[in-house]
Design a protein around this motif. Structure first.
Motif, PDB file in Angstrom:
ATOM      1  N   VAL A   1       0.852  -1.191   0.000  1.00 44.00           N
ATOM      2  CA  VAL A   1       0.000   0.000   0.000  1.00 44.00           C
ATOM      3  C   VAL A   1       0.885   1.237   0.000  1.00 44.00           C
ATOM      4  O   VAL A   1       2.061   1.175   0.355  1.00 44.00           O
ATOM      5  CB  VAL A   1      -0.942   0.022   1.222  1.00 44.00           C
ATOM      6  CG1 VAL A   1      -1.895  -1.157   1.175  1.00 44.00           C
ATOM      7  CG2 VAL A   1      -0.139  -0.004   2.527  1.00 44.00           C
ATOM      8  N   LEU A   2       0.299   2.353  -0.412  1.00 42.38           N
ATOM      9  CA  LEU A   2       1.058   3.596  -0.476  1.00 42.38           C
ATOM     10  C   LEU A   2       0.502   4.606   0.519  1.00 42.38           C
ATOM     11  O   LEU A   2      -0.719   4.782   0.623  1.00 42.38           O
ATOM     12  CB  LEU A   2       1.016   4.174  -1.897  1.00 42.38           C
ATOM     13  CG  LEU A   2       1.785   3.314  -2.898  1.00 42.38           C
ATOM     14  CD1 LEU A   2       0.855   2.770  -3.949  1.00 42.38           C
ATOM     15  CD2 LEU A   2       2.938   4.074  -3.519  1.00 42.38           C
ATOM     16  N   THR A   3       1.401   5.256   1.248  1.00 39.38           N
ATOM     17  CA  THR A   3       1.013   6.266   2.223  1.00 39.38           C
ATOM     18  C   THR A   3       1.806   7.546   1.974  1.00 39.38           C
ATOM     19  O   THR A   3       2.955   7.509   1.545  1.00 39.38           O
ATOM     20  CB  THR A   3       1.256   5.786   3.667  1.00 39.38           C
ATOM     21  OG1 THR A   3       2.630   5.397   3.824  1.00 39.38           O
ATOM     22  CG2 THR A   3       0.369   4.614   4.002  1.00 39.38           C
ATOM     23  N   SER A   4       1.177   8.644   2.258  1.00 39.55           N
ATOM     24  CA  SER A   4       1.766   9.942   1.962  1.00 39.55           C
ATOM     25  C   SER A   4       2.880  10.302   2.949  1.00 39.55           C
ATOM     26  O   SER A   4       2.822   9.968   4.135  1.00 39.55           O
ATOM     27  CB  SER A   4       0.687  11.028   2.005  1.00 39.55           C
ATOM     28  OG  SER A   4       1.251  12.306   1.801  1.00 39.55           O
ATOM     29  N   THR A   5       3.888  10.998   2.426  1.00 34.90           N
ATOM     30  CA  THR A   5       4.947  11.547   3.272  1.00 34.90           C
ATOM     31  C   THR A   5       4.791  13.057   3.422  1.00 34.90           C
ATOM     32  O   THR A   5       5.617  13.696   4.068  1.00 34.90           O
ATOM     33  CB  THR A   5       6.338  11.251   2.668  1.00 34.90           C
ATOM     34  OG1 THR A   5       6.420  11.835   1.351  1.00 34.90           O
ATOM     35  CG2 THR A   5       6.578   9.753   2.567  1.00 34.90           C
ATOM     36  N   ASP A   6       3.720  13.624   2.828  1.00 40.65           N
ATOM     37  CA  ASP A   6       3.473  15.053   2.941  1.00 40.65           C
ATOM     38  C   ASP A   6       3.151  15.377   4.399  1.00 40.65           C
ATOM     39  O   ASP A   6       2.182  14.874   4.964  1.00 40.65           O
ATOM     40  CB  ASP A   6       2.302  15.454   2.032  1.00 40.65           C
ATOM     41  CG  ASP A   6       2.037  16.942   2.043  1.00 40.65           C
ATOM     42  OD1 ASP A   6       1.401  17.423   3.013  1.00 40.65           O
ATOM     43  OD2 ASP A   6       2.445  17.627   1.092  1.00 40.65           O
ATOM     44  N   GLU A   7       3.972  16.215   5.004  1.00 39.05           N
ATOM     45  CA  GLU A   7       3.846  16.482   6.436  1.00 39.05           C
ATOM     46  C   GLU A   7       2.495  17.072   6.808  1.00 39.05           C
ATOM     47  O   GLU A   7       1.875  16.671   7.808  1.00 39.05           O
ATOM     48  CB  GLU A   7       4.973  17.426   6.883  1.00 39.05           C
ATOM     49  CG  GLU A   7       5.111  17.559   8.380  1.00 39.05           C
ATOM     50  CD  GLU A   7       6.336  18.350   8.784  1.00 39.05           C
ATOM     51  OE1 GLU A   7       6.218  19.163   9.724  1.00 39.05           O
ATOM     52  OE2 GLU A   7       7.394  18.149   8.169  1.00 39.05           O
ATOM     53  N   GLY A   8       2.023  18.024   6.024  1.00 41.11           N
ATOM     54  CA  GLY A   8       0.739  18.650   6.317  1.00 41.11           C
ATOM     55  C   GLY A   8      -0.407  17.667   6.193  1.00 41.11           C
ATOM     56  O   GLY A   8      -1.323  17.658   7.025  1.00 41.11           O
ATOM     57  N   LEU A   9      -0.355  16.819   5.168  1.00 45.82           N
ATOM     58  CA  LEU A   9      -1.419  15.843   4.954  1.00 45.82           C
ATOM     59  C   LEU A   9      -1.434  14.789   6.056  1.00 45.82           C
ATOM     60  O   LEU A   9      -2.499  14.456   6.594  1.00 45.82           O
ATOM     61  CB  LEU A   9      -1.250  15.169   3.590  1.00 45.82           C
ATOM     62  CG  LEU A   9      -2.239  14.037   3.272  1.00 45.82           C
ATOM     63  CD1 LEU A   9      -3.673  14.529   3.304  1.00 45.82           C
ATOM     64  CD2 LEU A   9      -1.909  13.417   1.909  1.00 45.82           C
ATOM     65  N   THR A  10      -0.273  14.253   6.400  1.00 48.51           N
ATOM     66  CA  THR A  10      -0.231  13.213   7.426  1.00 48.51           C
ATOM     67  C   THR A  10      -0.695  13.754   8.781  1.00 48.51           C
ATOM     68  O   THR A  10      -1.392  13.047   9.530  1.00 48.51           O
ATOM     69  CB  THR A  10       1.181  12.620   7.557  1.00 48.51           C
ATOM     70  OG1 THR A  10       2.130  13.670   7.795  1.00 48.51           O
ATOM     71  CG2 THR A  10       1.579  11.883   6.282  1.00 48.51           C
TER      72      THR A  10
END
Length: 228
Positions: free
Chosen positions: A57-66
């Motif tokens: 699975v893919l998860t975001s590394t975007d700090e604001g999004l996480t």
């Protein structure tokens, strides 16, 4: 996100309310990330691969999004524990037009709460014998639940084969539907339901922890109605 813990003997596992909340919240987290990746809402290079549910699975590394997703999931967990969540909706809209193009819905039904009937409106003292939950029949192992969740994640991944292309930059909103009794933090605000006119609907798979059941579907704007 916390990793769901399973007992060594999965076939004997009886999932508690808290355990079910952990499973459902974790599923929402990965489902939202998968949708944002598959629908190109965030750049693909901002996602990393993880192993979950027997899948990559893919998860975001975007700090604001996480940070945003963690806050949403924390509040969702609280409401799930209280039996207040009705559904989670991911609405994808065009940035320029503000028109809703896709609406992913995850309906939550409380099937059993700490071993007792928790279906809204049921009088437990007068419930017919046929409505009494047979825990021996509905008991499910962690592996079985993960297999059902795996099927939903696969459907989200395959959604690019049947959903129309998003021909403009898009953003998303997370909408959480709760019961009227739910205590809502001040930083949360009411939103319109972001319904889609002239939409098509595709029902996805469901899963149950024996405490919560989650039904999934996606509605989308018909291609021939778009301004191309």
């Amino acid at each position: 996100m916390p990793i769901t813990q399973a007992l060594a003997n999965e076939q004997e596992t009886v999932i508690s309310l808290k355990g079910s909340v952990s499973i459902v919240s974790e599923f929402f987290y990965y489902a939202v990330n998968s949708i944002l990746y598959q629908r190109g809402i965030y750049p693909p290079e901002t996602f990393i691969r993880e192993s979950k549910y027997g899948l990559t699975v893919l998860t975001s590394t975007d700090e604001g999004l996480t940070k945003y997703l963690d806050q949403i999931m924390d509040q969702m967990s609280t409401w799930l524990l209280e039996g207040q969540v009705q559904r989670l909706v991911i609405a994808i809209s065009g940035i320029e037009t503000n028109e809703t193009l896709e609406r992913w819905q995850f309906q939550v039904t409380v099937e059993d709460k700490e071993g007792e009937s928790a279906v809204s409106g049921v009088d437990e003292n007068n419930a017919a014998a046929g409505n009494v939950v047979d825990k021996a029949k509905v008991r499910k192992s962690i592996k079985e639940i993960h297999n059902d969740i795996q099927a939903i994640i696969r459907q989200i991944t395959a959604s690019v084969t049947f959903l129309p292309l998003l021909n403009e930059p898009c953003s998303f909103d997370l909408l959480v539907y709760t019961n009227l009794e739910a205590i809502v933090p001040k930083k949360w605000e009411e939103s319109d339901p972001r319904y889609i006119i002239n939409s098509q609907e595709v029902k996805l798979r469901s899963f149950s922890t024996s405490v919560h059941k989650v039904d999934s579907l996606v509605t989308y704007k018909e291609t021939d109605e778009w301004d191309l």
